[in-house]
Design a protein around this motif. Sequence first.
Motif, PDB file in Angstrom:
ATOM      1  N   MET A 103       8.369 -11.618   5.490  1.00  0.00           N
ATOM      2  CA  MET A 103       8.406 -12.788   4.608  1.00  0.00           C
ATOM      3  C   MET A 103       7.649 -12.532   3.311  1.00  0.00           C
ATOM      4  O   MET A 103       7.996 -13.092   2.281  1.00  0.00           O
ATOM      5  CB  MET A 103       7.786 -14.016   5.311  1.00  0.00           C
ATOM      6  N   LEU A 104       6.616 -11.719   3.393  1.00  0.00           N
ATOM      7  CA  LEU A 104       5.785 -11.524   2.199  1.00  0.00           C
ATOM      8  C   LEU A 104       5.899 -10.121   1.630  1.00  0.00           C
ATOM      9  O   LEU A 104       5.088  -9.720   0.801  1.00  0.00           O
ATOM     10  CB  LEU A 104       4.312 -11.859   2.510  1.00  0.00           C
ATOM     11  N   THR A 105       6.910  -9.374   2.070  1.00  0.00           N
ATOM     12  CA  THR A 105       7.054  -8.000   1.579  1.00  0.00           C
ATOM     13  C   THR A 105       8.073  -7.948   0.448  1.00  0.00           C
ATOM     14  O   THR A 105       9.256  -8.227   0.671  1.00  0.00           O
ATOM     15  CB  THR A 105       7.529  -7.085   2.724  1.00  0.00           C
ATOM     16  N   PRO A 106       7.637  -7.591  -0.729  1.00  0.00           N
ATOM     17  CA  PRO A 106       8.593  -7.486  -1.845  1.00  0.00           C
ATOM     18  C   PRO A 106       9.595  -6.359  -1.584  1.00  0.00           C
ATOM     19  O   PRO A 106       9.198  -5.272  -1.154  1.00  0.00           O
ATOM     20  CB  PRO A 106       7.704  -7.130  -3.045  1.00  0.00           C
ATOM     21  N   LEU A 107      10.845  -6.635  -1.835  1.00  0.00           N
ATOM     22  CA  LEU A 107      11.885  -5.618  -1.645  1.00  0.00           C
ATOM     23  C   LEU A 107      11.565  -4.344  -2.410  1.00  0.00           C
ATOM     24  O   LEU A 107      11.797  -3.238  -1.935  1.00  0.00           O
ATOM     25  CB  LEU A 107      13.219  -6.158  -2.172  1.00  0.00           C
ATOM     26  N   SER A 108      11.017  -4.526  -3.610  1.00  0.00           N
ATOM     27  CA  SER A 108      10.770  -3.347  -4.458  1.00  0.00           C
ATOM     28  C   SER A 108       9.792  -2.369  -3.795  1.00  0.00           C
ATOM     29  O   SER A 108       9.894  -1.178  -3.989  1.00  0.00           O
ATOM     30  CB  SER A 108      10.233  -3.784  -5.818  1.00  0.00           C
ATOM     31  N   TRP A 109       8.851  -2.881  -2.989  1.00  0.00           N
ATOM     32  CA  TRP A 109       7.907  -1.975  -2.319  1.00  0.00           C
ATOM     33  C   TRP A 109       8.656  -1.063  -1.345  1.00  0.00           C
ATOM     34  O   TRP A 109       8.335   0.098  -1.182  1.00  0.00           O
ATOM     35  CB  TRP A 109       6.839  -2.746  -1.540  1.00  0.00           C
ATOM     36  N   LEU A 110       9.637  -1.646  -0.670  1.00  0.00           N
ATOM     37  CA  LEU A 110      10.396  -0.856   0.302  1.00  0.00           C
ATOM     38  C   LEU A 110      11.315   0.137  -0.401  1.00  0.00           C
ATOM     39  O   LEU A 110      11.429   1.291  -0.008  1.00  0.00           O
ATOM     40  CB  LEU A 110      11.220  -1.789   1.199  1.00  0.00           C
ATOM     41  N   GLU A 111      11.958  -0.325  -1.449  1.00  0.00           N
ATOM     42  CA  GLU A 111      12.882   0.544  -2.183  1.00  0.00           C
ATOM     43  C   GLU A 111      12.158   1.704  -2.843  1.00  0.00           C
ATOM     44  O   GLU A 111      12.717   2.771  -3.028  1.00  0.00           O
ATOM     45  CB  GLU A 111      13.638  -0.267  -3.239  1.00  0.00           C
ATOM     46  N   ARG A 112      10.905   1.482  -3.174  1.00  0.00           N
ATOM     47  CA  ARG A 112      10.117   2.500  -3.864  1.00  0.00           C
ATOM     48  C   ARG A 112       9.548   3.566  -2.931  1.00  0.00           C
ATOM     49  O   ARG A 112       9.058   4.593  -3.390  1.00  0.00           O
ATOM     50  CB  ARG A 112       8.942   1.812  -4.572  1.00  0.00           C
ATOM     51  N   THR A 113       9.557   3.295  -1.638  1.00  0.00           N
ATOM     52  CA  THR A 113       8.984   4.274  -0.698  1.00  0.00           C
ATOM     53  C   THR A 113       9.700   5.613  -0.840  1.00  0.00           C
ATOM     54  O   THR A 113      10.922   5.662  -0.746  1.00  0.00           O
ATOM     55  CB  THR A 113       9.171   3.788   0.746  1.00  0.00           C
ATOM     56  N   PRO A 114       8.949   6.714  -1.041  1.00  0.00           N
ATOM     57  CA  PRO A 114       9.611   7.998  -1.286  1.00  0.00           C
ATOM     58  C   PRO A 114      10.564   8.432  -0.157  1.00  0.00           C
ATOM     59  O   PRO A 114      11.616   8.993  -0.429  1.00  0.00           O
ATOM     60  CB  PRO A 114       8.464   8.995  -1.436  1.00  0.00           C
ATOM     61  N   THR A 115      10.208   8.131   1.099  1.00  0.00           N
ATOM     62  CA  THR A 115      11.064   8.585   2.194  1.00  0.00           C
ATOM     63  C   THR A 115      12.410   7.857   2.233  1.00  0.00           C
ATOM     64  O   THR A 115      13.355   8.354   2.828  1.00  0.00           O
ATOM     65  CB  THR A 115      10.374   8.377   3.563  1.00  0.00           C
ATOM     66  N   TYR A 116      12.483   6.703   1.590  1.00  0.00           N
ATOM     67  CA  TYR A 116      13.726   5.916   1.658  1.00  0.00           C
ATOM     68  C   TYR A 116      14.885   6.681   1.038  1.00  0.00           C
ATOM     69  O   TYR A 116      15.888   6.974   1.693  1.00  0.00           O
ATOM     70  CB  TYR A 116      13.509   4.567   0.973  1.00  0.00           C
ATOM     71  N   LYS A 117      14.739   7.053  -0.224  1.00  0.00           N
ATOM     72  CA  LYS A 117      15.811   7.782  -0.916  1.00  0.00           C
ATOM     73  C   LYS A 117      15.980   9.183  -0.333  1.00  0.00           C
ATOM     74  O   LYS A 117      17.089   9.647  -0.107  1.00  0.00           O
ATOM     75  CB  LYS A 117      15.499   7.875  -2.417  1.00  0.00           C
ATOM     76  N   GLU A 118      14.837   9.840  -0.101  1.00  0.00           N
ATOM     77  CA  GLU A 118      14.860  11.220   0.424  1.00  0.00           C
ATOM     78  C   GLU A 118      15.683  11.333   1.695  1.00  0.00           C
ATOM     79  O   GLU A 118      16.546  12.184   1.817  1.00  0.00           O
ATOM     80  CB  GLU A 118      13.441  11.674   0.784  1.00  0.00           C
ATOM     81  N   GLN A 119      15.357  10.465   2.664  1.00  0.00           N
ATOM     82  CA  GLN A 119      16.036  10.538   3.957  1.00  0.00           C
ATOM     83  C   GLN A 119      17.510  10.179   3.820  1.00  0.00           C
ATOM     84  O   GLN A 119      18.352  10.763   4.474  1.00  0.00           O
ATOM     85  CB  GLN A 119      15.368   9.606   4.977  1.00  0.00           C
TER      86      GLN A 119
END
Length: 405
Positions: A103-119
């Motif tokens: 509920m309080l996690t901004p989407l941008s924080w998740l999208e910015r995680t380096p492993t997200y794009k890498e994986q």
Amino acid sequence: MTSISLQNQRVLSGMRPSGRLHLGHYHGVLKNWAKLQHEHECFFFVADWHVLTTHYDDPSIIESSVWDMVIDWLAAGVNPGSATLFIQSKVPEHAELHLLLSMLTPLSWLERTPTYKEQQEKLNDKDLSTYGFLGYPLLQTADILVYKAGAVPVGLDQVPHVEMSREIARRFNHYYGREPGFEQKAEAAVKKLGKKNAKLYNNLRRDFVQEGNEESLQKAQALVDGHSSISIGDKERLIGFLDGGGKIILPEPQALLTPVSKMPGLDGQKMSKSYNNVIEMRESEQNIETKIKRMQTDPARVRLTDPGEPDNCPVWQLHEVYSSEDVKSWVSEGCRTAGIGCLDCKQPLIECVKRETAEFKERAKEFEADPDLVKNIIAEGSEKARDVAKETMQDVREAMGLSYR
Ligand code: TRP
Ligand code: SF4
């Protein structure tokens, strides 16, 4: 942000079930777990939900991977008498916290995680544009925060995830940490320190708040940290009171960077299943011998009389892990002068690896013979973990306005 020193901290780490483990896992992770279990309260778990974030299309591999992996933990000397061993999906509180934190996690924080794009790029045969995969680091955050863990042993690639859990904890405490009557509760907690310590705490706090004296802050934290008879809730209030913040409901964890082990595989690259260059922890003696004997050596040594250069040889890298100084100088001297053959050179390694794995196989024996033993260890551990997680969830629900019945 203030935090309590690393000592007395609860340690938590997870591993995705990947079946039988190899010597790279042992030297890279498990040896460290086995050491930490004597120094800290430790929780180690099988991250089975995390596997589904990337392998949702093939759940058939999970179950056997789980038990094979846990047997290897036990084989490595991780001891259920010292550490709590459990499976993530047996503690549904992880999922509840994951939901509430979402509920309080901004989407941008998740999208910015380096492993997200890498994986996503690395596993490009899979469709990883899913909600679950995007939430991977948040699920990991919930894993950590639901135990109020202070230290999270991980490899370098996982540090951004621990960093995210710090940011989420901070955000959570910022929104919900101001319990009604915080000041009064904190002052009541000060009294519980005892007359002498209460006076000391107040003086140190004043030094910090009025003069900005960092040393006083640290002393006050140590005072609170070292106090044995007050509750965790009061400790958190007292720590929060020092720097003017509210109550810390979810403490910020620290990544405990696992010392890098450069465990080489049979071909000199990092040992990894995907490179097909591993020696398993429970590899048979026969296989160990065959695998090491087949290892490539310095290509310059075509004949026995050709001198070689250990730096160009994967066998030497194994000597760096396993051999004494004496053996190592015997190798480098003998290699460079063509005084020894490559098979001679490999022999002490074969012995070392056999000796090391013999210990694993010995420990594993009773568990291989009786799978119920392993299941009971995990059932007990999961129950214990759940008790801790339930307590945290009570605090979280209360903080988020969900404690009505
Ligand atoms: N993501 C970690 C890995 O791939 C595994 C993991 C899941 C984990 N939850 C965790 C590690 C919590 C530490 C703490 O290795
Ligand atoms: Fe490698 Fe040893 Fe042969 Fe030298 S002697 S090339 S270090 S295996």
